[in-house]
Design a protein around this motif. Structure first.
Motif, PDB file in Angstrom:
ATOM      1  N   ARG A 100     -54.004  74.246  24.399  1.00 42.67           N
ATOM      2  CA  ARG A 100     -53.427  73.751  25.653  1.00 42.67           C
ATOM      3  C   ARG A 100     -53.228  72.244  25.524  1.00 42.67           C
ATOM      4  NH1 ARG A 100     -57.388  77.166  28.240  1.00 42.67           N
ATOM      5  NH2 ARG A 100     -58.663  75.311  28.602  1.00 42.67           N
ATOM      6  N   HIS A 101     -52.069  71.751  25.894  1.00 39.42           N
ATOM      7  CA  HIS A 101     -51.737  70.338  25.737  1.00 39.42           C
ATOM      8  C   HIS A 101     -50.926  69.876  26.941  1.00 39.42           C
ATOM      9  CE1 HIS A 101     -52.666  71.176  21.459  1.00 39.42           C
ATOM     10  NE2 HIS A 101     -51.961  72.269  21.673  1.00 39.42           N
ATOM     11  N   TYR A 102     -50.908  68.567  27.187  1.00 35.84           N
ATOM     12  CA  TYR A 102     -50.011  68.034  28.197  1.00 35.84           C
ATOM     13  C   TYR A 102     -49.557  66.648  27.785  1.00 35.84           C
ATOM     14  CZ  TYR A 102     -52.988  64.482  30.403  1.00 35.84           C
ATOM     15  OH  TYR A 102     -53.724  63.359  30.656  1.00 35.84           O
ATOM     16  N   TRP A 103     -48.458  66.193  28.365  1.00 33.92           N
ATOM     17  CA  TRP A 103     -47.996  64.817  28.189  1.00 33.92           C
ATOM     18  C   TRP A 103     -47.239  64.405  29.438  1.00 33.92           C
ATOM     19  CZ3 TRP A 103     -42.511  64.157  27.075  1.00 33.92           C
ATOM     20  CH2 TRP A 103     -41.825  65.344  26.854  1.00 33.92           C
ATOM     21  N   ASP A 104     -47.352  63.125  29.774  1.00 32.95           N
ATOM     22  CA  ASP A 104     -46.747  62.573  30.989  1.00 32.95           C
ATOM     23  C   ASP A 104     -45.604  61.637  30.614  1.00 32.95           C
ATOM     24  OD1 ASP A 104     -48.758  63.873  32.289  1.00 32.95           O
ATOM     25  OD2 ASP A 104     -50.000  62.092  32.609  1.00 32.95           O
ATOM     26  N   VAL A 105     -44.598  61.596  31.484  1.00 33.01           N
ATOM     27  CA  VAL A 105     -43.466  60.693  31.276  1.00 33.01           C
ATOM     28  C   VAL A 105     -43.193  59.920  32.556  1.00 33.01           C
ATOM     29  CG1 VAL A 105     -42.391  62.129  29.510  1.00 33.01           C
ATOM     30  CG2 VAL A 105     -41.802  62.479  31.909  1.00 33.01           C
ATOM     31  N   GLU A 106     -42.586  58.746  32.390  1.00 30.02           N
ATOM     32  CA  GLU A 106     -42.155  57.926  33.523  1.00 30.02           C
ATOM     33  C   GLU A 106     -40.688  57.563  33.314  1.00 30.02           C
ATOM     34  OE1 GLU A 106     -43.779  54.122  36.042  1.00 30.02           O
ATOM     35  OE2 GLU A 106     -43.944  54.053  33.858  1.00 30.02           O
ATOM     36  N   ILE A 107     -39.872  57.812  34.362  1.00 26.73           N
ATOM     37  CA  ILE A 107     -38.444  57.538  34.297  1.00 26.73           C
ATOM     38  C   ILE A 107     -38.186  56.162  34.896  1.00 26.73           C
ATOM     39  CG2 ILE A 107     -36.159  58.489  34.735  1.00 26.73           C
ATOM     40  CD1 ILE A 107     -38.093  60.387  33.277  1.00 26.73           C
ATOM     41  N   PHE A 135     -43.693  62.589  35.738  1.00 25.93           N
ATOM     42  CA  PHE A 135     -43.777  64.042  35.611  1.00 25.93           C
ATOM     43  C   PHE A 135     -44.738  64.399  34.485  1.00 25.93           C
ATOM     44  CE2 PHE A 135     -39.705  62.927  37.385  1.00 25.93           C
ATOM     45  CZ  PHE A 135     -39.558  63.815  38.448  1.00 25.93           C
ATOM     46  N   ARG A 136     -45.274  65.614  34.557  1.00 25.12           N
ATOM     47  CA  ARG A 136     -46.217  66.122  33.554  1.00 25.12           C
ATOM     48  C   ARG A 136     -45.690  67.436  33.009  1.00 25.12           C
ATOM     49  NH1 ARG A 136     -52.473  65.928  34.710  1.00 25.12           N
ATOM     50  NH2 ARG A 136     -51.906  63.772  34.212  1.00 25.12           N
ATOM     51  N   ILE A 137     -45.742  67.576  31.695  1.00 27.19           N
ATOM     52  CA  ILE A 137     -45.354  68.813  31.024  1.00 27.19           C
ATOM     53  C   ILE A 137     -46.615  69.396  30.395  1.00 27.19           C
ATOM     54  CG2 ILE A 137     -43.963  69.843  29.203  1.00 27.19           C
ATOM     55  CD1 ILE A 137     -42.956  66.506  30.673  1.00 27.19           C
ATOM     56  N   CYS A 138     -46.978  70.620  30.759  1.00 25.42           N
ATOM     57  CA  CYS A 138     -48.201  71.270  30.280  1.00 25.42           C
ATOM     58  C   CYS A 138     -47.840  72.500  29.452  1.00 25.42           C
ATOM     59  CB  CYS A 138     -49.093  71.687  31.460  1.00 25.42           C
ATOM     60  SG  CYS A 138     -49.676  70.302  32.442  1.00 25.42           S
ATOM     61  N   LEU A 139     -48.472  72.616  28.300  1.00 22.23           N
ATOM     62  CA  LEU A 139     -48.215  73.732  27.391  1.00 22.23           C
ATOM     63  C   LEU A 139     -49.494  74.519  27.153  1.00 22.23           C
ATOM     64  CD1 LEU A 139     -46.594  75.309  25.205  1.00 22.23           C
ATOM     65  CD2 LEU A 139     -47.281  73.519  23.582  1.00 22.23           C
ATOM     66  N   ASP A 140     -49.428  75.825  27.354  1.00 27.52           N
ATOM     67  CA  ASP A 140     -50.494  76.741  26.943  1.00 27.52           C
ATOM     68  C   ASP A 140     -49.863  77.685  25.937  1.00 27.52           C
ATOM     69  OD1 ASP A 140     -52.478  78.600  26.604  1.00 27.52           O
ATOM     70  OD2 ASP A 140     -53.111  78.568  28.699  1.00 27.52           O
ATOM     71  N   TYR A 141     -50.020  77.360  24.651  1.00 29.98           N
ATOM     72  CA  TYR A 141     -49.264  78.054  23.611  1.00 29.98           C
ATOM     73  C   TYR A 141     -49.636  79.531  23.552  1.00 29.98           C
ATOM     74  CZ  TYR A 141     -46.545  78.441  19.301  1.00 29.98           C
ATOM     75  OH  TYR A 141     -45.604  78.786  18.377  1.00 29.98           O
ATOM     76  N   GLU A 142     -50.938  79.835  23.503  1.00 29.87           N
ATOM     77  CA  GLU A 142     -51.356  81.238  23.390  1.00 29.87           C
ATOM     78  C   GLU A 142     -50.915  82.056  24.600  1.00 29.87           C
ATOM     79  OE1 GLU A 142     -53.791  79.172  20.403  1.00 29.87           O
ATOM     80  OE2 GLU A 142     -53.255  78.754  22.489  1.00 29.87           O
ATOM     81  N   ALA A 143     -50.975  81.455  25.790  1.00 32.85           N
ATOM     82  CA  ALA A 143     -50.571  82.174  27.000  1.00 32.85           C
ATOM     83  C   ALA A 143     -49.056  82.248  27.132  1.00 32.85           C
ATOM     84  CB  ALA A 143     -51.168  81.499  28.237  1.00 32.85           C
TER      85      ALA A 143
END
Length: 533
Positions: free
Chosen positions: A409-416, A475-483
């Motif tokens: 599980r990973h996440y990363w945030d961005v600012e526009i 904004f935040r992008i969250c990844l749950d690869y196995e799920a």
């Protein structure tokens, strides 16, 4: 140790010696009478008197109060200290009448000497003098009873001249004690330096670990506060929803109960009337006198004149009971669904703040994208960067990260930086790099778009417009690869879920950006388990 502590407590802070005739000021601090008098004399000219320790000021020259108890303690300590010095000190061997401290010891005579006896002592070479010592026999050879003068390097032993010439160390390489001692000291200094270096390294590691532990504690404390606040808010919402659902159930129960109660009352009246008529008919049936029976009104008159209409009314009430007897399940289900959404919102809290680990890959950046030195920001520019054209470089204003994820599980945030057209998301490394291959416009990428002040999520050219108003630029992008889940969140307060894609991921997923104008900055990210491809 206790004696040293007591010694410190009995020192005058002015002369730094044991108190003599101690006196006490009004503030409670003690000094030698002579010492404090000198200090106060120097303060006479200014007319301002103060304590040398606490600097408390006095309007007039303070009266000095004799501290009898402290005086007795200091006197007793001095006597005890003198007695201990006499007991533990090395005294002259020849001063038998009264103990006199020794200044030197003779290894040949095995005796300690005071100044007086030292002047009369033999100056011949065999009489070797040293600092006062009580273990003179250890400085002589146990076999030949001669002074240890040499060091056997082969046996690592201190020996006398007889051991070297005729003893068991004959023929061995020997050194003078001073020379051997200096060599050993040199080795010991090297060992000491190595130990010091190792100790410094360990101390540095301890400091780093202490710093990490403090950070972990601070992070845990912050997360605990955040979770506590979140749970408190959830409990409040649950309580409000519970009250709302129970109130709706109670309202519907009242709506159903009132007409039913009225109907029951009418039917009870009608039942009583029918029972009365039944008893009257039964009475007629039991009479034996035919005249009496025949003179009673016709049995048809005993029936309810509105019986037919009553059947219709009863049927109407039954219909009303059937149609309105159930609770409005739709209203209650909608409220409980809101509760589920509140609980689902906790999912955004499983990711913990951590160090950024996503860097942009300049080798994939389009030539109208300027990548910052820290590889965190992509800015649209009209100036061509003149990077070499390669198979991995995007032809449009896109760039993807160096790192890809194949699990966890990973996440990363961005600012526009400014409004306009932009895209953020994730993609496979096999995505097409031509102009028309924007993030989300194919089956190898998933994205969040902003275009013409409208927000959408897109995958494989299928667009889902987001109806809610979005005001944040983070904004935040969250990844749950196995799920197989890729989620997008708006970083407002509280954090708001926008959309979740579900897919069976088959390749590493890389962060990806498209910038039409302005810039996009990666703020940070974290992983529950780091496993880059």
């Amino acid at each position: 140790m206790a004696s040293a502590i007591l010694n410190d407590e009995l020192l005058c802070s002015i002369c730094l010696s044991i108190f003599k005739a101690p006196v006490m000021l009004r503030c409670g601090h003690n000094f030698c009478r002579v010492c404090i008098d000198r200090v106060l004399d120097t303060q006479d000219e200014s007319g301002v008197y103060c304590c040398p320790d606490c600097r408390e000021e006095f309007q007039e020259r303070p009266a000095l109060m004799r501290n009898i108890y402290l005086h007795n303690v200091a006197e007793r300590f001095l006597v005890t200290q003198k007695e201990q010095e006499e007991i533990t000190g090395i005294c002259c061997t020849y001063c038998v009448d009264s103990p006199v401290p020794a200044v030197r010891s003779c290894l040949h005579c095995e005796a300690s000497l005071c100044e007086k006896h030292l002047r009369a002592h033999s100056k011949s070479p065999e009489h070797v003098l040293s600092d006062p010592s009580t273990s003179l026999e250890k400085r002589k050879c146990s076999v030949h009873k001669k002074i240890l003068e040499y060091y056997c390097t082969e046996d690592a032993a201190c020996i006398c001249v007889s051991c070297s010439l005729a003893g068991e160390h004959r023929g061995h390489r020997v050194e003078m004690l001073d020379e051997a001692s200096e060599k050993k000291k040199t080795k010991l200094r090297n060992v000491l330096q190595n130990l010091k270096t190792k100790r410094d390294d360990i101390e540095e590691r301890v400091q780093r670990m202490e710093k990490q532990r403090r950070k972990a504690q601070e992070k845990a404390s912050g997360e605990a506060e955040r979770v506590t606040a979140l749970c408190t808010d959830i409990r409040r919402r649950v309580d409000d929803l519970e009250k709302k659902v129970l109130s709706e159930i109670s309202r519907q129960e009242k709506e159903e109960s009132l007409p039913l109660s009225a109907l029951i009352h009418q039917l009870e009246i009608k039942k009583d009337e029918l029972s009365r008529k039944m008893r009257h008919i039964e009475k007629l049936c039991n009479m034996t006198d035919p005249l009496t029976v025949l003179q009673e009104p016709d049995t048809g008159d005993l029936c309810d004149p509105e019986e037919e209409g009553g059947d219709e009314d009863t049927g109407g009430h039954d219909k009303q009971l059937h149609d309105g007897g159930d609770l409005d399940v739709a209203v209650i289900s909608h409220t409980l669904h809101t509760l589920c959404e509140v609980i689902t919102g906790i999912g955004s809290g499983i990711y913990v703040e951590g160090p950024a680990d996503i860097l942009l890959d300049v080798n994939t950046a389009g030539n109208n994208l300027l990548i910052s030195d820290d590889l965190k920001t992509a800015t649209c520019t009209e100036r061509d960067q003149n990077r070499p054209e390669t198979a991995e470089r995007f032809q449009c204003n896109q760039v993807m990260s160096r790192r890809g994820f194949t699990s966890g599980r990973h996440y990363w945030d961005v600012e526009i930086s400014r409004s306009g057209k932009w895209i953020v998301g994730m993609c496979y490394p096999s995505i097409d790099r031509r102009w028309q291959s924007l993030i989300g416009e194919n089956n190898k990428s998933w994205s969040l778009w902003r275009y013409n002040n409208q927000y959408s999520v897109i995958h494989d050219r299928i667009e889902i417009r987001l109806p809610d108003k979005i005001s944040s630029d983070r904004f935040r992008i969250c990844l749950d690869y196995e799920a197989g889940q890729l989620s997008f969140y708006e970083l407002c307060d509280p954090i708001r879920h926008l959309h979740t894609f579900t897919a069976a991921f088959s390749e590493p997923l890389h962060a990806a950006l498209y910038v039409y104008n302005g810039s996009i900055k990666i703020l940070g990210g974290s992983s529950s388990r780091k496993n880059p491809s």
